[in-house]
Scaffold this motif. Structure first.
Motif, PDB file in Angstrom:
ATOM      1  N   GLU A   1       1.548   6.699  -7.311  1.00 42.03           N
ATOM      2  CA  GLU A   1       0.516   7.335  -7.186  1.00 42.03           C
ATOM      3  C   GLU A   1       1.334   8.823  -7.241  1.00 42.03           C
ATOM      4  O   GLU A   1       1.054   9.735  -8.077  1.00 42.03           O
ATOM      5  CB  GLU A   1      -0.675   7.533  -6.556  1.00 42.03           C
ATOM      6  CG  GLU A   1      -1.426   6.351  -6.729  1.00 42.03           C
ATOM      7  CD  GLU A   1      -2.538   6.066  -5.545  1.00 42.03           C
ATOM      8  OE1 GLU A   1      -2.430   6.712  -4.568  1.00 42.03           O
ATOM      9  OE2 GLU A   1      -3.514   5.122  -5.802  1.00 42.03           O
TER      10      GLU A   1
ATOM     11  N   GLU B   1       0.975  -1.078   0.075  1.00 41.92           N
ATOM     12  CA  GLU B   1       0.039  -0.084   0.126  1.00 41.92           C
ATOM     13  C   GLU B   1       0.898   1.167   0.051  1.00 41.92           C
ATOM     14  O   GLU B   1       0.544   2.280  -0.541  1.00 41.92           O
ATOM     15  CB  GLU B   1      -0.916  -0.204   1.086  1.00 41.92           C
ATOM     16  CG  GLU B   1      -1.877   1.278   1.162  1.00 41.92           C
ATOM     17  CD  GLU B   1      -2.605   1.471  -0.029  1.00 41.92           C
ATOM     18  OE1 GLU B   1      -3.077   2.589  -0.432  1.00 41.92           O
ATOM     19  OE2 GLU B   1      -3.266   0.448  -0.610  1.00 41.92           O
ATOM     20  N   SER B   2       1.863   1.296   0.789  1.00 41.83           N
ATOM     21  CA  SER B   2       2.824   2.503   0.731  1.00 41.83           C
ATOM     22  C   SER B   2       3.585   2.397  -0.821  1.00 41.83           C
ATOM     23  O   SER B   2       3.701   3.804  -1.218  1.00 41.83           O
ATOM     24  CB  SER B   2       4.002   2.131   1.775  1.00 41.83           C
ATOM     25  OG  SER B   2       4.933   3.209   1.755  1.00 41.83           O
TER      26      SER B   2
ATOM     27  N   ARG C   1       2.021   1.762  -3.423  1.00 37.99           N
ATOM     28  CA  ARG C   1       0.964   2.295  -4.240  1.00 37.99           C
ATOM     29  C   ARG C   1       0.980   3.769  -4.141  1.00 37.99           C
ATOM     30  O   ARG C   1       0.956   4.359  -5.062  1.00 37.99           O
ATOM     31  CB  ARG C   1      -0.281   1.486  -3.805  1.00 37.99           C
ATOM     32  CG  ARG C   1      -1.502   2.343  -4.545  1.00 37.99           C
ATOM     33  CD  ARG C   1      -2.616   1.294  -4.113  1.00 37.99           C
ATOM     34  NE  ARG C   1      -3.927   2.104  -4.874  1.00 37.99           N
ATOM     35  CZ  ARG C   1      -4.413   1.648  -5.981  1.00 37.99           C
ATOM     36  NH1 ARG C   1      -3.961   0.417  -6.416  1.00 37.99           N
ATOM     37  NH2 ARG C   1      -5.409   2.171  -6.301  1.00 37.99           N
ATOM     38  N   GLN C   2       1.229   4.125  -3.054  1.00 40.28           N
ATOM     39  CA  GLN C   2       0.857   5.963  -2.833  1.00 40.28           C
ATOM     40  C   GLN C   2       2.377   6.305  -3.379  1.00 40.28           C
ATOM     41  O   GLN C   2       2.093   7.354  -4.001  1.00 40.28           O
ATOM     42  CB  GLN C   2       0.873   5.979  -1.275  1.00 40.28           C
ATOM     43  CG  GLN C   2      -0.371   5.330  -0.764  1.00 40.28           C
ATOM     44  CD  GLN C   2      -0.286   5.707   0.727  1.00 40.28           C
ATOM     45  OE1 GLN C   2       0.607   6.039   1.474  1.00 40.28           O
ATOM     46  NE2 GLN C   2      -1.349   5.475   1.419  1.00 40.28           N
ATOM     47  N   ARG C   3       3.398   5.895  -3.281  1.00 37.41           N
ATOM     48  CA  ARG C   3       4.524   6.316  -3.794  1.00 37.41           C
ATOM     49  C   ARG C   3       4.555   6.067  -5.338  1.00 37.41           C
ATOM     50  O   ARG C   3       5.012   7.031  -5.905  1.00 37.41           O
ATOM     51  CB  ARG C   3       5.710   5.421  -3.518  1.00 37.41           C
ATOM     52  CG  ARG C   3       5.939   5.845  -1.749  1.00 37.41           C
ATOM     53  CD  ARG C   3       7.127   4.747  -1.422  1.00 37.41           C
ATOM     54  NE  ARG C   3       8.237   5.130  -1.983  1.00 37.41           N
ATOM     55  CZ  ARG C   3       9.451   4.008  -1.799  1.00 37.41           C
ATOM     56  NH1 ARG C   3       9.406   2.791  -0.902  1.00 37.41           N
ATOM     57  NH2 ARG C   3      10.492   4.168  -2.451  1.00 37.41           N
TER      58      ARG C   3
END
Length: 86
Positions: free
Chosen positions: A75, A68-69, A71-73
């Motif tokens: 994005e 998830e981390s 994924r944010q990076r």
């Protein structure tokens, strides 16, 4: 003379290990490309191998948090080859 405390020394050691690992990965990647393996195949197998090892070491819940981390990076554009650092 450089005076490093335990935590600082450990941080430097970890940074050096990451740099060496990065160099190993780049060498393996270049070897794969020169052997005719497509970048997409190399990338997918690298991710699969990494996730398998991380799950073995840390369990699925911790790896899902890490993903998830990541994924944010993604994005935020951190991994784009054309990104500019300001």
């Amino acid at each position: 003379m450089i005076d490093l405390h335990g935590a600082e020394l450990e941080e430097l050691i970890q940074a050096e290990k990451k740099q060496v690992a990065f160099e190993y990965h780049n060498e393996a990647w270049a070897d794969g490309i020169s052997d005719g393996i497509e970048a997409e195949i190399l990338a997918e197998t690298a991710i699969t191998t990494a996730l398998t090892e991380l799950i073995r070491l840390h369990g699925e819940d911790d790896v899902l948090t890490m993903v998830e981390s990541l994924r944010q990076r993604i994005e935020f554009g951190e991994f784009r080859s054309d990104r500019t650092i300001q």
